[in-house]
Design a protein around this motif. Structure first.
Motif, PDB file in Angstrom:
ATOM      1  N   GLY A  68       0.804  -1.218   0.000  1.00 12.10           N
ATOM      2  CA  GLY A  68       0.000   0.000   0.000  1.00 12.10           C
ATOM      3  C   GLY A  68       0.834   1.264   0.000  1.00 12.10           C
ATOM      4  N   LEU A  69       0.152   2.397   0.088  1.00  9.18           N
ATOM      5  CA  LEU A  69       0.804   3.697  -0.046  1.00  9.18           C
ATOM      6  C   LEU A  69       1.791   4.013   1.075  1.00  9.18           C
ATOM      7  N   LEU A  70       1.508   3.560   2.276  1.00  5.80           N
ATOM      8  CA  LEU A  70       2.347   3.925   3.413  1.00  5.80           C
ATOM      9  C   LEU A  70       3.312   2.823   3.830  1.00  5.80           C
ATOM     10  N   VAL A  71       3.545   1.883   2.955  1.00  6.21           N
ATOM     11  CA  VAL A  71       4.542   0.848   3.230  1.00  6.21           C
ATOM     12  C   VAL A  71       5.925   1.497   3.305  1.00  6.21           C
ATOM     13  N   PRO A  72       6.712   1.186   4.350  1.00  5.69           N
ATOM     14  CA  PRO A  72       8.062   1.751   4.438  1.00  5.69           C
ATOM     15  C   PRO A  72       9.020   1.047   3.484  1.00  5.69           C
ATOM     16  N   ILE A  73       9.729   1.825   2.679  1.00  2.20           N
ATOM     17  CA  ILE A  73      10.740   1.228   1.802  1.00  2.20           C
ATOM     18  C   ILE A  73      12.120   1.273   2.464  1.00  2.20           C
ATOM     19  N   THR A  74      12.294   2.147   3.431  1.00  2.52           N
ATOM     20  CA  THR A  74      13.460   2.126   4.315  1.00  2.52           C
ATOM     21  C   THR A  74      12.940   2.371   5.728  1.00  2.52           C
ATOM     22  N   GLU A  75      13.831   2.333   6.691  1.00  4.14           N
ATOM     23  CA  GLU A  75      13.420   2.583   8.073  1.00  4.14           C
ATOM     24  C   GLU A  75      12.919   4.014   8.258  1.00  4.14           C
ATOM     25  N   GLN A  76      13.346   4.921   7.389  1.00  2.00           N
ATOM     26  CA  GLN A  76      12.997   6.332   7.540  1.00  2.00           C
ATOM     27  C   GLN A  76      12.028   6.851   6.483  1.00  2.00           C
TER      28      GLN A  76
END
Length: 241
Positions: A126-134
């Motif tokens: 989804g849209l708010l999936v983290p691709i990095t920790e930040q």
């Protein structure tokens, strides 16, 4: 626009199918188009070379488009970051002891733009999936200003997930280019015809009221065993691109 970001209200909502069908239809209209994957997890390893395979979703895109893998696919330009663990990207990256640099993705997109008129960039989850920790997916897209194509469905809970996604897109000042309804869940165990029909009607009315410039599209339903060359036509309105 030359880049459209394809996302969904949740995982397993049909982003890959929607991206491939969009690419296929636009290609048939004479548009020089390519697809890209933001990051792919759950990728297998080539036993002969020991290297990560080409992203599964890129392979599916090409199958839906009816074209072979392209040189940019073989060079992994269409998906530079691929990981073995089928998990959220930030976790898959950490478990691989790697560092995901968003600038690498941006440069890959720009490289594709040199040779193609339109790039369809598919997200992960989804849209708010983290691709990095930040960094959340939508925060990265906001830095690029890409218009968003949101894939939804008629399954129970889709209204809530869709409206939350629309609020997130609006909060970051992004353009909601289109909403694509995927009928794949219309006959799922937790959904029936009344729920699916009502969900579609509610979302269409909501878009007309609050997002009148946004396109509404409905994906054609195909059975899993249907031949790729027999895919139904996907209608796109005039001015879609």
């Amino acid at each position: 626009m030359s880049v459209l970001f394809i996302s969904g209200i949740d995982t397993d909502i049909g982003k890959t199918y929607a991206t491939g069908m969009l690419a296929k239809t636009l290609m048939q209209q004479g548009i020089n188009i390519i697809t890209q994957k933001l990051v792919q997890t759950g990728v297998g390893v080539d036993l002969a070379s020991g290297e990560m395979n080409i992203a599964d979703d890129i392979v599916t895109h090409r199958q839906l488009m009816g074209v072979p893998l392209q040189p940019c696919d073989l060079a992994h330009t269409t998906c530079p970051y691929r990981y073995k663990k089928p998990a959220s990207p930030h976790l898959a990256v950490r478990l691989a002891d790697d560092v995901l640099d968003p600038d690498v993705i941006t440069q890959a997109t720009r490289q594709l733009q040199v040779n193609y008129d339109v790039v369809l960039l598919e997200g992960a989850g989804g849209l708010l999936v983290p691709i990095t920790e930040q960094l959340l997916t939508l925060d990265y897209i906001a830095t690029q200003g890409y218009p968003v194509v949101l894939v939804t469905s008629g399954r129970l809970g889709s209204i809530n997930h869709t409206l939350l996604s629309l609020e997130a897109i609006k909060a970051r000042g992004l353009t909601l280019h289109s909403v694509i309804y995927n009928p794949i869940h219309d006959n799922a165990a937790q959904t029936d015809t009344e729920i699916a029909t009502s969900t579609m009607a509610f979302l269409q009315h909501h878009l007309q009221q609050y997002y009148p410039a946004t396109y509404w599209l409905t994906l054609p339903y195909i059975k899993q065993d249907k031949q790729r060359h027999a895919l139904p036509y996907f209608y796109l309105p005039n001015g879609f691109i």
